[in-house]
Design a protein around this motif. Structure first.
Motif, PDB file in Angstrom:
ATOM      1  N   LEU A 100       0.788  -1.097   0.065  1.00 30.02           N
ATOM      2  CA  LEU A 100       0.010   0.033   0.055  1.00 30.02           C
ATOM      3  C   LEU A 100       1.012   1.134   0.096  1.00 30.02           C
ATOM      4  O   LEU A 100       0.637   2.244  -0.817  1.00 30.02           O
ATOM      5  N   THR A 101       1.881   1.202   0.994  1.00 28.15           N
ATOM      6  CA  THR A 101       2.734   2.244   0.788  1.00 28.15           C
ATOM      7  C   THR A 101       3.574   2.534  -0.392  1.00 28.15           C
ATOM      8  O   THR A 101       3.527   3.815  -1.031  1.00 28.15           O
ATOM      9  N   LEU A 102       4.127   1.685  -1.173  1.00 23.26           N
ATOM     10  CA  LEU A 102       4.401   1.849  -2.461  1.00 23.26           C
ATOM     11  C   LEU A 102       3.706   2.388  -3.529  1.00 23.26           C
ATOM     12  O   LEU A 102       3.828   3.022  -4.499  1.00 23.26           O
ATOM     13  N   SER A 103       2.157   1.770  -3.337  1.00 25.38           N
ATOM     14  CA  SER A 103       1.278   2.155  -4.142  1.00 25.38           C
ATOM     15  C   SER A 103       1.243   3.585  -4.236  1.00 25.38           C
ATOM     16  O   SER A 103       0.719   4.263  -5.415  1.00 25.38           O
ATOM     17  N   ILE A 104       0.917   4.272  -2.922  1.00 23.81           N
ATOM     18  CA  ILE A 104       0.768   5.568  -2.767  1.00 23.81           C
ATOM     19  C   ILE A 104       1.775   6.312  -3.217  1.00 23.81           C
ATOM     20  O   ILE A 104       1.525   7.527  -3.762  1.00 23.81           O
ATOM     21  N   ILE A 105       2.881   5.935  -3.029  1.00 23.72           N
ATOM     22  CA  ILE A 105       4.381   6.682  -3.553  1.00 23.72           C
ATOM     23  C   ILE A 105       4.151   6.781  -5.098  1.00 23.72           C
ATOM     24  O   ILE A 105       4.272   8.092  -5.531  1.00 23.72           O
ATOM     25  N   GLY A 106       3.812   5.839  -5.690  1.00 24.63           N
ATOM     26  CA  GLY A 106       3.669   5.725  -7.112  1.00 24.63           C
ATOM     27  C   GLY A 106       2.563   6.749  -7.690  1.00 24.63           C
ATOM     28  O   GLY A 106       2.819   7.308  -8.591  1.00 24.63           O
ATOM     29  N   TYR A 107       1.489   6.655  -6.913  1.00 26.41           N
ATOM     30  CA  TYR A 107       0.293   7.437  -7.049  1.00 26.41           C
ATOM     31  C   TYR A 107       0.727   8.976  -7.098  1.00 26.41           C
ATOM     32  O   TYR A 107       0.366   9.844  -7.988  1.00 26.41           O
ATOM     33  N   LEU A 108       1.470   9.530  -6.218  1.00 29.33           N
ATOM     34  CA  LEU A 108       1.812  10.676  -5.963  1.00 29.33           C
ATOM     35  C   LEU A 108       3.129  11.391  -6.920  1.00 29.33           C
ATOM     36  O   LEU A 108       2.901  12.288  -7.562  1.00 29.33           O
ATOM     37  N   VAL A 109       4.117  10.254  -6.895  1.00 30.61           N
ATOM     38  CA  VAL A 109       5.127  10.784  -7.859  1.00 30.61           C
ATOM     39  C   VAL A 109       4.975  10.998  -9.177  1.00 30.61           C
ATOM     40  O   VAL A 109       5.359  11.803  -9.899  1.00 30.61           O
ATOM     41  N   SER A 110       3.867  10.113  -9.777  1.00 31.75           N
ATOM     42  CA  SER A 110       3.548   9.900 -11.352  1.00 31.75           C
ATOM     43  C   SER A 110       2.796  11.256 -11.753  1.00 31.75           C
ATOM     44  O   SER A 110       2.533  11.229 -12.762  1.00 31.75           O
ATOM     45  N   ILE A 111       2.258  11.925 -10.782  1.00 31.84           N
ATOM     46  CA  ILE A 111       1.355  13.234 -11.138  1.00 31.84           C
ATOM     47  C   ILE A 111       2.538  14.237 -11.966  1.00 31.84           C
ATOM     48  O   ILE A 111       1.852  14.549 -12.995  1.00 31.84           O
TER      49      ILE A 111
END
Length: 452
Positions: A100-111
């Motif tokens: 979950l942590t990595l998924s959210i990190i990816g979600y934010l960084v790829s904006i």
């Protein structure tokens, strides 16, 4: 019927020339625009004029926005802001839910950062967390990749969604596109997370390429290579300040006038437009510059951003030219009446986008081409409202992530950096993007039941 056959032939031409003959999508779309003009018997004297007008008008809408968004992404990438974002999320969520942590990190960084670049930057962090928490590297890889993929496909200022919004006449409504995109992308990121968690307890062998697996020490070295990392405020401000301003500008323009009709409305109406809002983000991004010669560093980042944006601008312009030619043909009326009778609505752009994505591999090309193709058909499809156009962008985005496989550069980035075999990557990464695309389209359809 012949009108439809011509359209199918044009799409096949774009797919074959870009995949088999490796022609750049810019030229493929440009040639397709000329072929469409001749095939649909547009007056010869009008073809070039229509094509160039369509090319220029779409770039006039959205070209500056694409360039500014790309430059901000380059500065964030080069400054180590992505590492700061990742560490901030880890501090907030802890290490109890690694995927979950990595998924959210990816979600934010790829904006702001392209998903390919984001994965490369965060790969060492992902490997270090997997080793520290003794969880499957496959599941961690898919969680990060699908989180990155979600916002890359749905949320401006990523160039693909911006270009699609511009093609559909939503340049003044990007706040709404961002808002709906954040919702749809979050649902698709969670769908990717669900698929990633299927591999948590599985011991799948990784490819041994003769080099040691990256460890916590490698991530520490990567972190130190950036020097002093920016603060969380510095890292997030260049992304969320423009998004916030664009959303405020959209809210201020509501018929109810929640901010009144005086100077506040005028100010928000101006600064909430995409170009001024992104200029504010660019100014904030300048706080990330850290060399002794900040002026030269800034110039280098701007040059790199323009270089990265150039192919996207050309593809976007060619897509606008293709759409403009289709708009002056009888295709729109014919297809509109036929598709309206079938009642498929939003599923038509989804299917076309998914077919293009699967065939030629590029999410951006699928977004641009499909949005140019369906723009003339929105009225007949019953989608010629502001929200109808926004949901059309989302439907195209859902198609443009269905599916990532061997003809997609992101597939190979994930495969090679995660040491997956190709067979494992198809089971893990490719099927994850299929789940994401279908979930995204289902979400868009459910939203349409309430919003249209």
């Amino acid at each position: 019927m012949s009108l439809v056959l011509i359209l199918v032939a044009l799409i096949a031409f774009i797919v074959v020339t870009t995949t088999r003959f490796k022609l750049h999508p810019f030229l493929a779309l440009l040639l397709a625009a000329f072929l469409a003009g001749f095939a649909y018997q547009v007056p010869v004297g009008d073809i070039t004029k229509t094509l160039t007008t369509g090319f220029g008008s779409i770039l006039g809408y959205i070209g500056i926005v694409i360039v500014l968004g790309t430059i901000i992404g380059v500065i964030l990438e080069r400054s180590g802001a992505a590492i700061t974002m990742a560490e901030t999320v880890i501090r907030v969520l802890g290490e109890r839910f690694p995927t979950l942590t990595l998924s959210i990190i990816g979600y934010l960084v790829s904006i702001p950062v392209f998903c390919d670049s984001g994965y490369v930057i965060l790969n060492s962090l992902k490997n270090a967390l997997a080793a520290r928490m003794k969880v499957s590297l496959i599941s961690m890889s898919v969680a990060l990749a699908t989180g990155l993929y979600a916002t890359h496909t749905f949320v401006p200022p990523t160039p693909g969604p911006i270009a699609a919004a511009g093609n559909l006449g939503l340049d003044a409504s990007l706040g709404l596109v961002i808002g709906v995109g954040l919702i749809v992308s979050f649902v698709t990121a969670m769908a990717g997370l669900w698929w990633a968690n299927r591999f948590l307890g599985k011991d799948i062998p990784l490819v041994d390429d003769g080099t040691p697996m990256p460890s916590q020490e490698d991530f520490t070295a990567l972190r130190e290579s950036y020097g002093v990392l920016p603060s969380a405020w510095q890292a997030f401000a260049p992304i969320f300040a423009p998004i916030g301003l664009i959303c405020l500008g959209s809210i201020a323009a509501f018929p109810s006038k929640p901010f009144g009709e005086g100077a506040v409305l005028t100010l928000l109406g101006f600064i909430g437009q995409p170009v001024p809002a992104l200029l504010v983000g660019l100014v904030l991004a300048c706080s990330l510059l850290k060399s002794n010669d900040k002026r030269q560093e800034f110039q280098n980042h701007v040059a790199e951003g323009i270089l990265s944006a150039a192919p996207i601008l050309l593809i976007t312009g060619a897509g606008g030219a293709f759409g403009a030619v289709l708009k002056v043909t009888p295709l729109g009326d014919y297809l509109g009446s036929t598709l309206s009778a079938l009642g498929i609505g939003l599923f038509m752009p989804f299917v076309v986008s998914a077919a293009l994505k699967t065939a030629q591999g590029s999410t951006t090309v699928a977004l641009v081409t499909t949005s140019a193709l369906v723009a003339p058909l929105l009225g007949q499809l019953g989608l010629d409202s502001e929200m109808g156009r926004v949901l059309t962008v989302m439907a195209i985005g859902a198609g443009a992530m269905t599916v990532s496989h061997a003809n997609d550069s992101f597939f190979w980035v994930v495969t090679q950096f995660s040491r997956m075999s190709v067979a494992t990557a198809y089971r893990a990464q490719t099927l994850a993007t299929l789940v994401q695309g279908l979930t995204g389209m289902t979400t868009v359809w459910l939203l349409s039941l309430f919003l249209l």
